[in-house]
Motif scaffolding. Sequence first.
Motif, mmCIF file in Angstrom:
data_model
loop_
_atom_site.group_PDB
_atom_site.id
_atom_site.type_symbol
_atom_site.label_atom_id
_atom_site.label_comp_id
_atom_site.label_asym_id
_atom_site.label_seq_id
_atom_site.Cartn_x
_atom_site.Cartn_y
_atom_site.Cartn_z
ATOM 1 N N VAL A 29 0.859 -1.175 0.000
ATOM 2 C CA VAL A 29 0.000 0.000 0.000
ATOM 3 C C VAL A 29 0.896 1.225 0.000
ATOM 4 O O VAL A 29 1.834 1.327 0.806
ATOM 5 C CB VAL A 29 -0.949 0.015 1.210
ATOM 6 N N LEU A 30 0.608 2.151 -0.924
ATOM 7 C CA LEU A 30 1.439 3.329 -1.115
ATOM 8 C C LEU A 30 0.676 4.602 -0.767
ATOM 9 O O LEU A 30 -0.527 4.701 -1.013
ATOM 10 C CB LEU A 30 1.890 3.432 -2.576
ATOM 11 N N ARG A 31 1.401 5.556 -0.210
ATOM 12 C CA ARG A 31 0.885 6.917 -0.068
ATOM 13 C C ARG A 31 1.493 7.755 -1.180
ATOM 14 O O ARG A 31 2.710 7.739 -1.393
ATOM 15 C CB ARG A 31 1.253 7.486 1.301
ATOM 16 N N THR A 32 0.674 8.480 -1.891
ATOM 17 C CA THR A 32 1.146 9.238 -3.050
ATOM 18 C C THR A 32 1.940 10.474 -2.623
ATOM 19 O O THR A 32 1.487 11.254 -1.782
ATOM 20 C CB THR A 32 -0.036 9.671 -3.931
ATOM 21 N N VAL A 33 3.121 10.627 -3.203
ATOM 22 C CA VAL A 33 3.913 11.842 -3.032
ATOM 23 C C VAL A 33 3.580 12.816 -4.160
ATOM 24 O O VAL A 33 3.229 13.970 -3.924
ATOM 25 C CB VAL A 33 5.420 11.524 -3.015
ATOM 26 N N VAL A 34 3.714 12.351 -5.394
ATOM 27 C CA VAL A 34 3.316 13.141 -6.562
ATOM 28 C C VAL A 34 2.695 12.199 -7.590
ATOM 29 O O VAL A 34 3.074 11.036 -7.699
ATOM 30 C CB VAL A 34 4.498 13.902 -7.216
ATOM 31 N N ALA A 35 1.746 12.717 -8.326
ATOM 32 C CA ALA A 35 1.150 12.035 -9.470
ATOM 33 C C ALA A 35 0.992 13.087 -10.560
ATOM 34 O O ALA A 35 1.489 14.206 -10.441
ATOM 35 C CB ALA A 35 -0.188 11.397 -9.094
ATOM 36 N N GLY A 63 5.572 7.214 -4.828
ATOM 37 C CA GLY A 63 4.873 6.963 -3.575
ATOM 38 C C GLY A 63 5.809 6.612 -2.445
ATOM 39 O O GLY A 63 7.018 6.417 -2.646
ATOM 40 N N VAL A 64 5.246 6.560 -1.263
ATOM 41 C CA VAL A 64 5.951 6.075 -0.081
ATOM 42 C C VAL A 64 5.242 4.802 0.371
ATOM 43 O O VAL A 64 4.015 4.777 0.506
ATOM 44 C CB VAL A 64 5.947 7.105 1.050
ATOM 45 N N VAL A 65 6.011 3.756 0.587
ATOM 46 C CA VAL A 65 5.436 2.493 1.036
ATOM 47 C C VAL A 65 4.920 2.653 2.457
ATOM 48 O O VAL A 65 5.663 3.084 3.355
ATOM 49 C CB VAL A 65 6.481 1.368 0.960
ATOM 50 N N GLU A 66 3.656 2.317 2.666
ATOM 51 C CA GLU A 66 3.074 2.377 4.008
ATOM 52 C C GLU A 66 2.927 1.000 4.635
ATOM 53 O O GLU A 66 3.030 0.854 5.857
ATOM 54 C CB GLU A 66 1.696 3.053 3.955
ATOM 55 N N GLU A 67 2.679 -0.008 3.804
ATOM 56 C CA GLU A 67 2.431 -1.354 4.311
ATOM 57 C C GLU A 67 2.810 -2.344 3.219
ATOM 58 O O GLU A 67 2.673 -2.043 2.028
ATOM 59 C CB GLU A 67 0.946 -1.494 4.667
ATOM 60 N N VAL A 75 11.005 -3.997 -0.910
ATOM 61 C CA VAL A 75 10.682 -2.666 -0.392
ATOM 62 C C VAL A 75 10.104 -2.814 1.005
ATOM 63 O O VAL A 75 9.560 -3.868 1.360
ATOM 64 C CB VAL A 75 9.697 -1.910 -1.299
ATOM 65 N N SER A 76 10.207 -1.731 1.778
ATOM 66 C CA SER A 76 9.748 -1.738 3.168
ATOM 67 C C SER A 76 9.002 -0.448 3.464
ATOM 68 O O SER A 76 9.180 0.563 2.765
ATOM 69 C CB SER A 76 10.947 -1.861 4.124
ATOM 70 N N PRO A 77 8.190 -0.445 4.511
ATOM 71 C CA PRO A 77 7.518 0.795 4.892
ATOM 72 C C PRO A 77 8.510 1.942 5.074
ATOM 73 O O PRO A 77 9.573 1.773 5.672
ATOM 74 C CB PRO A 77 6.833 0.419 6.207
ATOM 75 N N GLY A 78 8.154 3.083 4.523
ATOM 76 C CA GLY A 78 9.018 4.254 4.571
ATOM 77 C C GLY A 78 9.827 4.484 3.312
ATOM 78 O O GLY A 78 10.351 5.587 3.106
ATOM 79 N N ASP A 79 9.946 3.469 2.438
ATOM 80 C CA ASP A 79 10.711 3.631 1.197
ATOM 81 C C ASP A 79 9.976 4.531 0.217
ATOM 82 O O ASP A 79 8.757 4.424 0.043
ATOM 83 C CB ASP A 79 10.934 2.276 0.516
ATOM 84 N N VAL A 80 10.734 5.396 -0.455
ATOM 85 C CA VAL A 80 10.218 6.164 -1.587
ATOM 86 C C VAL A 80 10.414 5.317 -2.838
ATOM 87 O O VAL A 80 11.506 4.787 -3.075
ATOM 88 C CB VAL A 80 10.942 7.511 -1.732
ATOM 89 N N VAL A 81 9.349 5.176 -3.639
ATOM 90 C CA VAL A 81 9.409 4.277 -4.790
ATOM 91 C C VAL A 81 8.852 4.945 -6.041
ATOM 92 O O VAL A 81 7.884 5.698 -5.999
ATOM 93 C CB VAL A 81 8.641 2.961 -4.525
ATOM 94 N N ILE A 82 9.503 4.655 -7.164
ATOM 95 C CA ILE A 82 8.966 4.967 -8.482
ATOM 96 C C ILE A 82 7.986 3.856 -8.840
ATOM 97 O O ILE A 82 8.293 2.669 -8.664
ATOM 98 C CB ILE A 82 10.081 5.049 -9.532
ATOM 99 N N VAL A 83 6.821 4.228 -9.338
ATOM 100 C CA VAL A 83 5.782 3.249 -9.665
ATOM 101 C C VAL A 83 5.579 3.248 -11.178
ATOM 102 O O VAL A 83 4.878 4.109 -11.721
ATOM 103 C CB VAL A 83 4.458 3.572 -8.956
#
Length: 344
Positions: A29-35, A63-67, A75-83
């Motif tokens: 589950v990701l939290r969006t940083v930018v779209a 996004g940032v990984v939340e879960e 990947v782990s919670p807290g990681d910034v990821v390109i989707v």
Amino acid sequence: MRAAYMYGPGDVRVVDAPEPRIEQPTDAVLRTVVACVCGSDLHPYHSMQPNDTGRSMGHEMIGVVEEVGADVRTVSPGDVVIVPFVFSCGECEFCRAGLQTSCVNAGTTKPTGAGGAQAERRRAPFADGTLYRVDVAEDDERMPGLLTLSDVYGTGWHAAVTGGVEPGKDVVVIGDGAVGLLAVLSARQLGAERIILMGRHEARTDLGRRYGATDVVAERGDEGVAAVRGLTGGLGAHVVIDAVGHLPAYEQALGAVRAGGTMSRVGAPQYTEAPLQRVQFEKNVTVTGGVAPVRAYIDELLPGVLDGTVDPGAVFDRELSLGEAADGYRLMDDRAALKVMLRP
């Protein structure tokens, strides 16, 4: 959770949507940083059949990984990821070959139910095979450039690579949208000496010149083809990239390519049939391109974004909040913006 949905032509609304959750052990589950809004989002904006349930929109995000699910390892919670804009398992034959868009478990043909990227949060299926962790902070000033790696930069690169761009070749890019401009950038990176950008919006073609275009042709159709041939000794270009996806652009590409040359199509086709037959046969033209497996290109393209060698993020000329998504669509549809970035 707030998310952008499209309900019909010109009808984009930011509504309350269900919170994403882990459904499979390979999910995140990701939290969006930018779209952002993509040019391809404008196709349904013009022609979508109206419906009451709407369509969750967007396919480009950081996004940032939340879960994460129990089987996720990379990947782990807290990681910034390109989707990347297409999900992929990372393990099937096509993923291993770098053609993640044809992944047998996801790709472009298997629905994942992930929901759109123009949202506060999103479920990411096949997290290990799709998400690309990058060691930056959420407020990194390079975020616009990183966001292009989820689609438009990788798509422009795919156009140039599959077209066989190399030193000594003349290249034509049809379309001055974000993909076309980043195809210009990619062609320059691959060593093309003459790059002809076919576009008529001055602010965009100025960016194209900054990215490496040596010539700009504003004419379209037969006049545009004649102008290209005039710049290429009457022969046409070695490589012609269609970054538009409409039939007139395809026909223009077929007219502008030289005998023995290559047409690379990366604009999502908005037609079901197109001429090929004798013209392609008699000229020995290769037709290539397709849906870009951008996940395969991140390793190669990321260093230039991080060290500032290239600035693909310059295609973003407007930034809005997620709640203003409908305005973003209108601005792009009116050509008042090249590409709109959204922040929740």
